[in-house]
Design a protein around this motif. Sequence first.
Motif, PDB file in Angstrom:
ATOM      1  N   LEU A  98       0.857  -1.179   0.000  1.00  0.00           N
ATOM      2  CA  LEU A  98       0.000   0.000   0.000  1.00  0.00           C
ATOM      3  C   LEU A  98       0.894   1.229   0.000  1.00  0.00           C
ATOM      4  O   LEU A  98       1.752   1.383   0.872  1.00  0.00           O
ATOM      5  CB  LEU A  98      -0.912   0.007   1.227  1.00  0.00           C
ATOM      6  CG  LEU A  98      -1.868   1.199   1.374  1.00  0.00           C
ATOM      7  CD1 LEU A  98      -2.817   1.268   0.183  1.00  0.00           C
ATOM      8  CD2 LEU A  98      -2.650   1.102   2.677  1.00  0.00           C
ATOM      9  N   MET A  99       0.721   2.090  -1.003  1.00  0.00           N
ATOM     10  CA  MET A  99       1.537   3.291  -1.146  1.00  0.00           C
ATOM     11  C   MET A  99       0.617   4.487  -1.370  1.00  0.00           C
ATOM     12  O   MET A  99      -0.602   4.348  -1.503  1.00  0.00           O
ATOM     13  CB  MET A  99       2.496   3.145  -2.332  1.00  0.00           C
ATOM     14  CG  MET A  99       3.359   1.898  -2.295  1.00  0.00           C
ATOM     15  SD  MET A  99       4.364   1.726  -3.807  1.00  0.00           S
ATOM     16  CE  MET A  99       5.129   0.132  -3.510  1.00  0.00           C
ATOM     17  N   LYS A 100       1.198   5.684  -1.418  1.00  0.00           N
ATOM     18  CA  LYS A 100       0.391   6.855  -1.743  1.00  0.00           C
ATOM     19  C   LYS A 100       1.232   7.868  -2.498  1.00  0.00           C
ATOM     20  O   LYS A 100       2.461   7.898  -2.394  1.00  0.00           O
ATOM     21  CB  LYS A 100      -0.217   7.478  -0.498  1.00  0.00           C
ATOM     22  CG  LYS A 100       0.745   8.258   0.380  1.00  0.00           C
ATOM     23  CD  LYS A 100       0.002   8.928   1.530  1.00  0.00           C
ATOM     24  CE  LYS A 100       0.957   9.737   2.413  1.00  0.00           C
ATOM     25  NZ  LYS A 100       0.241  10.403   3.530  1.00  0.00           N
ATOM     26  N   VAL A 101       0.546   8.697  -3.277  1.00  0.00           N
ATOM     27  CA  VAL A 101       1.172   9.791  -4.019  1.00  0.00           C
ATOM     28  C   VAL A 101       0.410  11.068  -3.695  1.00  0.00           C
ATOM     29  O   VAL A 101      -0.824  11.097  -3.773  1.00  0.00           O
ATOM     30  CB  VAL A 101       1.127   9.534  -5.541  1.00  0.00           C
ATOM     31  CG1 VAL A 101       1.652  10.750  -6.307  1.00  0.00           C
ATOM     32  CG2 VAL A 101       1.928   8.292  -5.908  1.00  0.00           C
ATOM     33  N   LYS A 102       1.119  12.114  -3.310  1.00  0.00           N
ATOM     34  CA  LYS A 102       0.476  13.410  -3.093  1.00  0.00           C
ATOM     35  C   LYS A 102       0.120  14.026  -4.440  1.00  0.00           C
ATOM     36  O   LYS A 102       0.910  13.962  -5.385  1.00  0.00           O
ATOM     37  CB  LYS A 102       1.400  14.337  -2.303  1.00  0.00           C
ATOM     38  CG  LYS A 102       1.611  13.900  -0.855  1.00  0.00           C
ATOM     39  CD  LYS A 102       2.435  14.922  -0.085  1.00  0.00           C
ATOM     40  CE  LYS A 102       2.593  14.490   1.375  1.00  0.00           C
ATOM     41  NZ  LYS A 102       3.395  15.476   2.146  1.00  0.00           N
ATOM     42  N   VAL A 103      -1.072  14.601  -4.513  1.00  0.00           N
ATOM     43  CA  VAL A 103      -1.548  15.204  -5.758  1.00  0.00           C
ATOM     44  C   VAL A 103      -2.058  16.607  -5.479  1.00  0.00           C
ATOM     45  O   VAL A 103      -2.336  16.967  -4.332  1.00  0.00           O
ATOM     46  CB  VAL A 103      -2.659  14.348  -6.408  1.00  0.00           C
ATOM     47  CG1 VAL A 103      -2.121  12.991  -6.856  1.00  0.00           C
ATOM     48  CG2 VAL A 103      -3.824  14.167  -5.452  1.00  0.00           C
ATOM     49  N   SER A 104      -2.172  17.392  -6.528  1.00  0.00           N
ATOM     50  CA  SER A 104      -2.620  18.774  -6.357  1.00  0.00           C
ATOM     51  C   SER A 104      -4.100  18.856  -6.010  1.00  0.00           C
ATOM     52  O   SER A 104      -4.533  19.786  -5.325  1.00  0.00           O
ATOM     53  CB  SER A 104      -2.337  19.575  -7.629  1.00  0.00           C
ATOM     54  OG  SER A 104      -2.922  18.947  -8.756  1.00  0.00           O
ATOM     55  N   ILE A 113       2.556  15.675  -6.959  1.00  0.00           N
ATOM     56  CA  ILE A 113       3.355  16.816  -6.500  1.00  0.00           C
ATOM     57  C   ILE A 113       4.359  16.422  -5.430  1.00  0.00           C
ATOM     58  O   ILE A 113       5.091  17.272  -4.923  1.00  0.00           O
ATOM     59  CB  ILE A 113       2.461  17.948  -5.950  1.00  0.00           C
ATOM     60  CG1 ILE A 113       1.626  17.457  -4.765  1.00  0.00           C
ATOM     61  CG2 ILE A 113       1.561  18.505  -7.051  1.00  0.00           C
ATOM     62  CD1 ILE A 113       0.841  18.554  -4.071  1.00  0.00           C
ATOM     63  N   GLY A 114       4.377  15.169  -5.027  1.00  0.00           N
ATOM     64  CA  GLY A 114       5.269  14.785  -3.928  1.00  0.00           C
ATOM     65  C   GLY A 114       5.972  13.481  -4.199  1.00  0.00           C
ATOM     66  O   GLY A 114       5.653  12.775  -5.152  1.00  0.00           O
ATOM     67  N   PRO A 115       6.945  13.162  -3.391  1.00  0.00           N
ATOM     68  CA  PRO A 115       7.690  11.920  -3.584  1.00  0.00           C
ATOM     69  C   PRO A 115       6.819  10.713  -3.279  1.00  0.00           C
ATOM     70  O   PRO A 115       5.813  10.799  -2.583  1.00  0.00           O
ATOM     71  CB  PRO A 115       8.824  12.036  -2.562  1.00  0.00           C
ATOM     72  CG  PRO A 115       8.278  12.925  -1.500  1.00  0.00           C
ATOM     73  CD  PRO A 115       7.399  13.904  -2.214  1.00  0.00           C
ATOM     74  N   TYR A 116       7.189   9.581  -3.828  1.00  0.00           N
ATOM     75  CA  TYR A 116       6.511   8.333  -3.557  1.00  0.00           C
ATOM     76  C   TYR A 116       7.576   7.264  -3.365  1.00  0.00           C
ATOM     77  O   TYR A 116       8.737   7.469  -3.699  1.00  0.00           O
ATOM     78  CB  TYR A 116       5.547   7.967  -4.682  1.00  0.00           C
ATOM     79  CG  TYR A 116       6.156   7.933  -6.061  1.00  0.00           C
ATOM     80  CD1 TYR A 116       6.794   6.776  -6.526  1.00  0.00           C
ATOM     81  CD2 TYR A 116       6.111   9.039  -6.897  1.00  0.00           C
ATOM     82  CE1 TYR A 116       7.361   6.737  -7.788  1.00  0.00           C
ATOM     83  CE2 TYR A 116       6.676   9.001  -8.158  1.00  0.00           C
ATOM     84  CZ  TYR A 116       7.296   7.851  -8.603  1.00  0.00           C
ATOM     85  OH  TYR A 116       7.846   7.806  -9.851  1.00  0.00           O
TER      86      TYR A 116
END
Length: 546
Positions: free
Chosen positions: A459-465, A542-545
């Motif tokens: 389970l991972m996540k990516v920051k988005v605008s 917009i962020g690291p993953y």
Amino acid sequence: MDSLFDRISEASKSYPKPNIHFSYGTAGFRTIGLDLVSTVFRMGIISALRSQKKFGKAIGVMITASHNKEEDNGIKLVDPMGEMLNQSWEEYCTTVANAKDEQELISAIKDIVNRENIDITKPANVLYGYDTRPTSVLLVGALENGLKAINAESVNYGVVTTPQLHYFVRCVNTKDYVPYGEPSVDGYNKKFAKAYITLMDMARVTPDTITSVNIDCANGVGAPQMAKIASVIGDNYLKANLLNTEVYVKNKLNHDCGADFVKSNQKPPESVPIIPGQRYCSFDGDADRVIYYYFDQNKQFRLLDGDKISSLIAMYLRDLVNTAGLTELNLGVVQTAYANGSSTKYMRNTLQLPVVMANTGVKYLHSEAEKFDIGVYFEANGHGSILFSDKAVDVLKNKEPQSPAQMDAMVKLAAFRNLVNEAVGDAISDMLLVEVILASKRWSLVHWDQSYTLVPNRLMKVKVSNRHVFTTTNAEQTLVTPAGVQDLIDNVVSKYPNGRSFVRPSGTEDAVRIFSEANTPENAEELGITVCRIVYDKAGGIGPYP
């Protein structure tokens, strides 16, 4: 009526809204505890209005932040049957919480009264409880002043688990027709202890065959409440070793322990001394989640999460329903897309049970489970319960068994239902259910674990605008927008044996969560990272993953 609104307006001046936007979600409101004072005051008013809408039935209010860090706190409302607040009222909660001043607050309250045709002169009844967080006392004071401002009757249950508060609400609102139980901690303990002992006796368990269970209580409210029910049950039926019980020691609550820590980190708390061959489980801070685990002979950590609990319970119930000859009852299981693929296949193919998928969030699973005569629902995090329809209850009470075996199975089913907290997922109740099933089958955790092999997952996540551009369908398993992203994901997934991946927007932050499964841990990791990259490149990352 104007004098009532004047009193609410005057009282609200002591609770100015901070410059924060609040949003009522699956867990109610949840943020830094000190920031919630105005919101909790206003939820006292909303809970009273909800009670009046329901013709004076009791509404519950629980002050807790579950598995969150200690400085957080939260509040959620409970509907008359102990279920989560009706979704149509979540918007009212959000609107009232965000009213910028007294005038806007009164306007929002009057709008609810008019829309819902509420007679604000009628009685209101609110039951409330709270967990052990340092800010709980402050927030309880705000809640009580909100209830006082709107003239609501109330009962303070003090420090209780979240599932206990849900249980009390259901008990109060059923006492005049088919009582669910006595609305007190003693009543809760006696009902569940009696059902547990009945099932253990029917399993012909003796004190020397009882397996000890080590319970990580997350330094939360589950510690004192588990101690109480264990005392009622007695050592002849339950050998419970309670760990992480420092309830009022600063910064201990949920710190490197508890169900969420174990599930997220795939390892036991360092504060829990693991001995290979022994049985362990962890509650979360408000005791509505439970997961099991152990170390095998090679000292490898083995997790039995909500999926494993769901499959164990489903298997047990399937066997009892079949033995009892209750062909008129349909038994089914509800999961989310986060459920391990192996668990879904096991229940569909081996147990031959229907499995349906629901959106993430217990309220969605609960709703789907109500469509079965006996519905089992669990999230992978260990939060879940079992629901029995009115038809199922009637059959268990009135159907004549045709053999001693049928009689035995029907008695067990009736006792099993009495051991379930049907209002909501309950770590204590669910733990006792697991212990009963393992005892009846003479299974260790190793036997249970061998029912199916988990598919490796990440389970991972990516920051988005802007997370709101992500929309899903098919119980959140298929991405609808941004257009074309799902096709890219499907193409990548097809390259991995047992590959599965889905993307869903977070409910609390501008991020999307990426779940991936594949035949090996390395492939699950690689698939997850590849899908993260697709989201990042094609959908405004917009962020690291990872």
